[in-house]
Design an enzyme around this catalytic site. Structure first.
Site, PDB file in Angstrom:
ATOM      1  CG  ASP A  62     -59.620  87.255 -37.306  1.00  9.42           C
ATOM      2  OD1 ASP A  62     -60.634  86.559 -37.146  1.00  9.42           O
ATOM      3  OD2 ASP A  62     -58.476  86.838 -37.082  1.00  9.42           O
ATOM      4  CD  GLU A  63     -61.404  82.781 -39.672  1.00  7.77           C
ATOM      5  OE1 GLU A  63     -61.747  81.913 -40.476  1.00  7.77           O
ATOM      6  OE2 GLU A  63     -61.438  82.621 -38.447  1.00  7.77           O
ATOM      7  CG  ASP A  92     -57.404  83.470 -40.094  1.00  9.37           C
ATOM      8  OD1 ASP A  92     -57.800  84.396 -39.364  1.00  9.37           O
ATOM      9  OD2 ASP A  92     -57.129  82.328 -39.673  1.00  9.37           O
TER      10      ASP A  92
HETATM   11 MG   LIG Z   1     -57.284  85.025 -37.313  1.00  8.94          MG
END
Ligand SMILES: [Mg+2]
Length: 348
Positions: free
Chosen positions: A103-104, A9
């Protein structure tokens, strides 16, 4: 065989990308999106979070909390290109990758040394992209995601099988995957506040009350989650609806509602890096009858104009509104997270 799953993350992703590209922003409260009062905050740097600013907050509220913040427009292409480079790093270490937002991602690295790989991924991201990520390591997706959140930013956390019951016990039930405010208050009514309370609860009661979800949260509370890491269409939708104070019979006002919803849905899609394919308009009439009409786009979108034009078309051409309307809703479904973020440049 025990699986090894990691959840990566990125830390305050959009804001960190802007701080990386403009060093004068480092150490300052940077807020992405929310510049207009109607807009929504898409990301906030850790400095901005100290003022209580979080993503999904209305721009007007953010400006009250952090009037000296630096408000920047959302530069999606830049974030998508950075995301693409980060995914190239992931592919060095695993072929089984499940992106869950821009973003993960989960990586299945079963059979390899998870701690070594996690450190290498963090190092690669730092050296090549100038950004930090938090990584959680465990033997399933629920625990890996929980772990990545424990030491943010720049964290690296492992949850081991032998410690899982103790680690989960003191955490709020909200930490269980999929438990939102509604489910939380249902559980609170049963005297369940912490995951430890579920660990000791009769699973049959949970199942009789919540069905499949009851079994799932009981399993999660014991660290059991057999879902595979896989790339798939997100079984989700994003929607907005409102019941009017007074019924509406003028289509002009209904169009204004779907225009506002379109702005919000577009912001929400962009904040998560999703694209949606199917747009659905729902109407409830004053006699409580409900009708829905949908259009599926050829090319998935996150664009406000496309969502608005499509929903206006559905409203004007696919409905025959002959009664006063008490509620209108707009939903976008068939969401995908584009595996290749460059695909996003193909917008309609
Ligand atoms: Mg994040």
């Amino acid at each position: 065989m025990n699986r090894s799953i990691i959840h990566v993350d990125m830390d305050a992703f959009y804001a960190s990308v802007e701080q990386r590209d403009n060093p004068s922003l480092k150490g300052k409260p940077v807020i992405i999106g929310g510049a207009s009062d109607r807009g929504v905050v898409c990301a906030a740097s850790y400095e901005a979070r100290r003022y209580g600013v979080y993503s999904a907050m209305a721009g007007a509220r953010a400006k009250k909390l952090c009037p000296k913040g630096i408000y920047l427009p959302v530069n999606m292409n830049k974030y998508k290109n950075t995301s693409k480079e980060i995914h190239k790093i992931f592919r060095r270490y695993s072929n089984t990758i499940e992106p869950i937002s821009i973003d993960e991602a989960f990586l299945d690295i079963t059979g390899k040394n998870p701690l070594k790989i996690a450190k290498e991924i963090k190092k690669d991201i730092k050296e090549e992209q100038g950004l930090t990520a938090s990584i959680g390591i465990s033997y399933n997706k629920f625990l890996a995601k929980l772990a990545s959140d424990m030491e943010k930013p720049n964290g690296l956390t492992i949850i081991k099988k032998e410690e899982v019951i103790e680690v989960l016990k003191p955490l709020s039930v909200r930490k269980l995957w999929g438990v939102g405010p509604k489910m939380e208050s249902e559980l609170n009514k049963l005297g369940i506040y912490y995951i430890g309370d579920i660990q000791n609860y009769d699973p049959n009661v949970l199942i009789s009350l919540f069905g499949k979800r009851g079994q799932e949260i009981y399993d999660f509370s014991h660290g059991i989650d057999n879902r595979p890491v896989e790339y798939n269409v997100l079984n989700q939708s994003i929607g907005e609806e409102e019941t009017f104070k007074e019924d509406i019979d003028n289509i002009k006002y209904l169009i204004e509602y779907v225009e506002n919803y379109s702005i919000n849905l577009s912001n929400k899609l962009m904040a998560k890096g999703y694209l949606g394919k199917t747009i659905t308009v729902k109407i409830k009439y004053n006699d409580f009858s409900v009708e829905t009409r949908s259009i599926s786009l050829n090319i998935p979108t996150d664009r406000e104009k496309t969502i608005f034009k499509t929903s206006r078309y559905i409203l004007c051409e696919k409905f025959n509104i002959d009664k006063p309307v008490r509620l209108i809703g707009l939903t976008i479904s068939n969401l995908i997270y584009p595996e290749d973020p460059l695909q996003l440049s193909m917008k309609i």
